[in-house]
Each structure stands twice: as C-alpha cells, then as structure tokens.
Design a protein around this motif. Sequence first.
Motif, PDB file in Angstrom:
ATOM      1  N   ASN A 113     -10.927   4.041  -5.352  1.00 30.61           N
ATOM      2  CA  ASN A 113     -10.805   3.851  -6.385  1.00 30.61           C
ATOM      3  C   ASN A 113     -10.919   2.037  -6.769  1.00 30.61           C
ATOM      4  O   ASN A 113     -10.608   1.581  -5.740  1.00 30.61           O
ATOM      5  CB  ASN A 113      -9.178   4.153  -6.662  1.00 30.61           C
ATOM      6  N   ASN A 115      -9.672   0.243  -9.592  1.00 29.95           N
ATOM      7  CA  ASN A 115      -8.335  -0.359  -9.897  1.00 29.95           C
ATOM      8  C   ASN A 115      -7.373  -0.365  -8.901  1.00 29.95           C
ATOM      9  O   ASN A 115      -6.091  -0.650  -9.173  1.00 29.95           O
ATOM     10  CB  ASN A 115      -7.837   0.105 -10.997  1.00 29.95           C
ATOM     11  N   LYS A 116      -8.058   0.197  -7.587  1.00 30.23           N
ATOM     12  CA  LYS A 116      -6.472  -0.337  -6.314  1.00 30.23           C
ATOM     13  C   LYS A 116      -6.101  -1.551  -6.193  1.00 30.23           C
ATOM     14  O   LYS A 116      -4.695  -1.531  -5.999  1.00 30.23           O
ATOM     15  CB  LYS A 116      -7.476   0.419  -4.828  1.00 30.23           C
ATOM     16  N   GLU A 117      -6.893  -2.700  -6.751  1.00 28.51           N
ATOM     17  CA  GLU A 117      -5.984  -3.906  -6.290  1.00 28.51           C
ATOM     18  C   GLU A 117      -5.049  -4.430  -7.284  1.00 28.51           C
ATOM     19  O   GLU A 117      -3.979  -4.490  -7.183  1.00 28.51           O
ATOM     20  CB  GLU A 117      -6.979  -4.978  -5.867  1.00 28.51           C
ATOM     21  N   ASN A 118      -4.999  -3.523  -8.221  1.00 26.24           N
ATOM     22  CA  ASN A 118      -4.375  -4.467  -9.288  1.00 26.24           C
ATOM     23  C   ASN A 118      -3.478  -2.727  -9.224  1.00 26.24           C
ATOM     24  O   ASN A 118      -2.401  -3.376  -9.916  1.00 26.24           O
ATOM     25  CB  ASN A 118      -4.725  -3.102 -10.762  1.00 26.24           C
ATOM     26  N   GLU A 119      -3.491  -1.385  -9.043  1.00 22.78           N
ATOM     27  CA  GLU A 119      -2.675  -0.389  -8.761  1.00 22.78           C
ATOM     28  C   GLU A 119      -1.345  -1.482  -7.720  1.00 22.78           C
ATOM     29  O   GLU A 119      -0.851  -0.927  -7.305  1.00 22.78           O
ATOM     30  CB  GLU A 119      -3.266   0.457  -8.747  1.00 22.78           C
TER      31      GLU A 119
END
Length: 125
Positions: A113, A115-119
């Motif tokens: 993913n 966006n894993k850091e943001n999520e």
Amino acid sequence: MAARVEWTAADYAAKEAMERIIDDSALAYRVIAERMGGVVSHVRIGYIHNGEKSPVRLSEFLAICDVCGADPVQTVRDILAEARRIEAERAADEMADRIVANPEQFDVAANDNPNKENEATAPRE
C-alpha cells in the motif's frame, strides 16, 4: 527383520512420561522387570526409558505404571496434552519454514500500500 516404526508425537510424549515414571520410582530396570513377573525384560525397560527401538506398548505402559506407582489414567491425560503441544509446535515450525521458503506467497497487503505511512499515523474514528 521387523520394519522400522515411525514414532508419533504421542510416542515421544509417552517416552518422556515413562522416563519420568521410571526415574521417580528409583527402581533399577531389573527390579521393575522382576516385580512385573518377567513379562517385560529389564533390557526392554531400558529401551522404553531411553526411547530406543519401538515405542512403549499399552501392556508395557500399564505394567510399568503399576509397578512404579503411577496413575495410568492421569499419565495418559498428560501424554495426550504433551502430544497436542508437540503437534502444534511442529505445525508452527512447518508454517514458518514455508514462509521463509516462499515469502512472496505470504505478502501482506499493507506492505504494498503506497499510503501505508499516512494510514499508520492517521487518527482512528
């Protein structure tokens, strides 16, 4: 010549139980054999204690429990519990080996993913 016997988790657990029972009795193999009326030789009792040759047979198990003062019912319960633990450990080891051998088959979706850091840092609702 007899075929080699493949030991199961229950066999290994029974071996450990027999070793403990014989050790706790503080009786020599020969004394145990004599008290069993010679049904099982002192040599075979040594094999059972040390986990050599074939696993303990039910008749041997019951006779050793009787002579050594162990409760066979509780011992069987302990053997079954230990066998389940051994089997669960083996299954976990096999799964770990499969993961190590083929990590691409066990990728987690979050790893791909973008966006894993943001999520991961986003507040939960």
